[in-house]
Design a protein around this motif. Structure first.
Motif, PDB file in Angstrom:
ATOM      1  N   GLU A 149     -19.941   6.244  -9.497  1.00  0.00           N
ATOM      2  CA  GLU A 149     -19.074   7.336  -9.898  1.00  0.00           C
ATOM      3  C   GLU A 149     -17.486   6.820 -10.032  1.00  0.00           C
ATOM      4  OE1 GLU A 149     -21.697  10.075  -7.359  1.00  0.00           O
ATOM      5  OE2 GLU A 149     -20.516   8.263  -7.233  1.00  0.00           O
ATOM      6  N   SER A 150     -16.693   7.141 -11.234  1.00  0.00           N
ATOM      7  CA  SER A 150     -15.259   6.841 -11.077  1.00  0.00           C
ATOM      8  C   SER A 150     -14.501   8.054 -11.855  1.00  0.00           C
ATOM      9  CB  SER A 150     -15.090   5.617 -11.924  1.00  0.00           C
ATOM     10  OG  SER A 150     -15.482   5.634 -13.160  1.00  0.00           O
ATOM     11  N   GLY A 151     -13.390   8.035 -11.552  1.00  0.00           N
ATOM     12  CA  GLY A 151     -12.446   8.960 -12.507  1.00  0.00           C
ATOM     13  C   GLY A 151     -12.163  10.270 -11.507  1.00  0.00           C
ATOM     14  N   GLY A 152     -12.385  10.221 -10.303  1.00  0.00           N
ATOM     15  CA  GLY A 152     -11.847  11.197  -9.396  1.00  0.00           C
ATOM     16  C   GLY A 152     -10.164  11.075  -9.223  1.00  0.00           C
ATOM     17  N   GLY A 153      -9.744  12.086  -8.443  1.00  0.00           N
ATOM     18  CA  GLY A 153      -8.388  11.811  -7.994  1.00  0.00           C
ATOM     19  C   GLY A 153      -7.548  13.393  -7.775  1.00  0.00           C
ATOM     20  N   LEU A 154      -6.214  13.117  -7.722  1.00  0.00           N
ATOM     21  CA  LEU A 154      -5.298  14.314  -7.580  1.00  0.00           C
ATOM     22  C   LEU A 154      -5.059  15.020  -8.839  1.00  0.00           C
ATOM     23  CD1 LEU A 154      -4.090  16.394  -5.798  1.00  0.00           C
ATOM     24  CD2 LEU A 154      -2.218  14.664  -5.377  1.00  0.00           C
ATOM     25  N   THR A 174     -17.338  10.942  -5.448  1.00  0.00           N
ATOM     26  CA  THR A 174     -15.952  10.666  -5.942  1.00  0.00           C
ATOM     27  C   THR A 174     -15.139  12.107  -5.675  1.00  0.00           C
ATOM     28  OG1 THR A 174     -14.325   9.912  -7.677  1.00  0.00           O
ATOM     29  CG2 THR A 174     -16.005  11.354  -8.603  1.00  0.00           C
ATOM     30  N   GLN A 175     -13.883  12.002  -4.993  1.00  0.00           N
ATOM     31  CA  GLN A 175     -13.128  12.963  -4.660  1.00  0.00           C
ATOM     32  C   GLN A 175     -12.406  13.704  -5.842  1.00  0.00           C
ATOM     33  OE1 GLN A 175     -12.996  14.547  -1.449  1.00  0.00           O
ATOM     34  NE2 GLN A 175     -11.739  16.121  -2.564  1.00  0.00           N
ATOM     35  N   VAL A 176     -12.626  14.904  -6.073  1.00  0.00           N
ATOM     36  CA  VAL A 176     -11.722  15.628  -7.073  1.00  0.00           C
ATOM     37  C   VAL A 176     -10.584  16.624  -6.016  1.00  0.00           C
ATOM     38  CG1 VAL A 176     -11.488  17.069  -8.766  1.00  0.00           C
ATOM     39  CG2 VAL A 176     -12.900  15.205  -8.898  1.00  0.00           C
ATOM     40  N   THR A 177      -9.522  16.657  -6.439  1.00  0.00           N
ATOM     41  CA  THR A 177      -8.784  17.419  -5.398  1.00  0.00           C
ATOM     42  C   THR A 177      -7.642  17.998  -6.438  1.00  0.00           C
ATOM     43  OG1 THR A 177      -8.677  16.043  -3.558  1.00  0.00           O
ATOM     44  CG2 THR A 177      -6.702  17.544  -3.861  1.00  0.00           C
TER      45      THR A 177
END
Length: 117
Positions: free
Chosen positions: A6-11, A111-114
């Protein structure tokens, strides 16, 4: 052995957008579904969206109208377009691929999504 990355997560701020991607490598079944799950702190992992090999889609009620799932079969990739993000969308998002009637069931690392101001 199949690997999902996975890629593309974020704040992102509330109301913002993100696009998650999940690329599969290795030998895949002839037909397989791909989908996204999420797990928030202290909660169970839950399905978010899923797309069949034929393009049929499923969304959990909480994301209908805001998230869109799509896949590129040639690239063995699934995307999750997330719009109008809310703080309650904050979670680790996991990619999954499976094939009905088989033991094929593969997961990505997450992947973390915040979503926060």
């Amino acid at each position: 052995q199949v690997q999902l990355v996975e890629s593309g997560g974020g704040l992102v701020q509330p109301g913002g957008s993100l696009r998650l991607s999940c690329a599969a490598s290795g030998s895949m079944p002839s037909t397989y579904a791909m989908g996204w799950y999420r797990q928030a702190p202290g909660k169970q992992r839950e399905p978010v969206a899923r797309i069949s090999s034929g393009g049929n889609t499923y969304y959990v009620d909480a994301v209908k109208g805001r998230f869109t799932i799509a896949r590129d079969n040639a690239k063995k990739t699934v995307f999750l377009h997330m719009n109008s993000l809310k703080p309650e969308d904050t979670a680790v998002y996991y990619c999954n691929s499976s094939a009905a009637g088989t033991r094929f069931d593969s997961w990505g690392q997450g992947t973390q999504v915040t979503v926060s101001s």
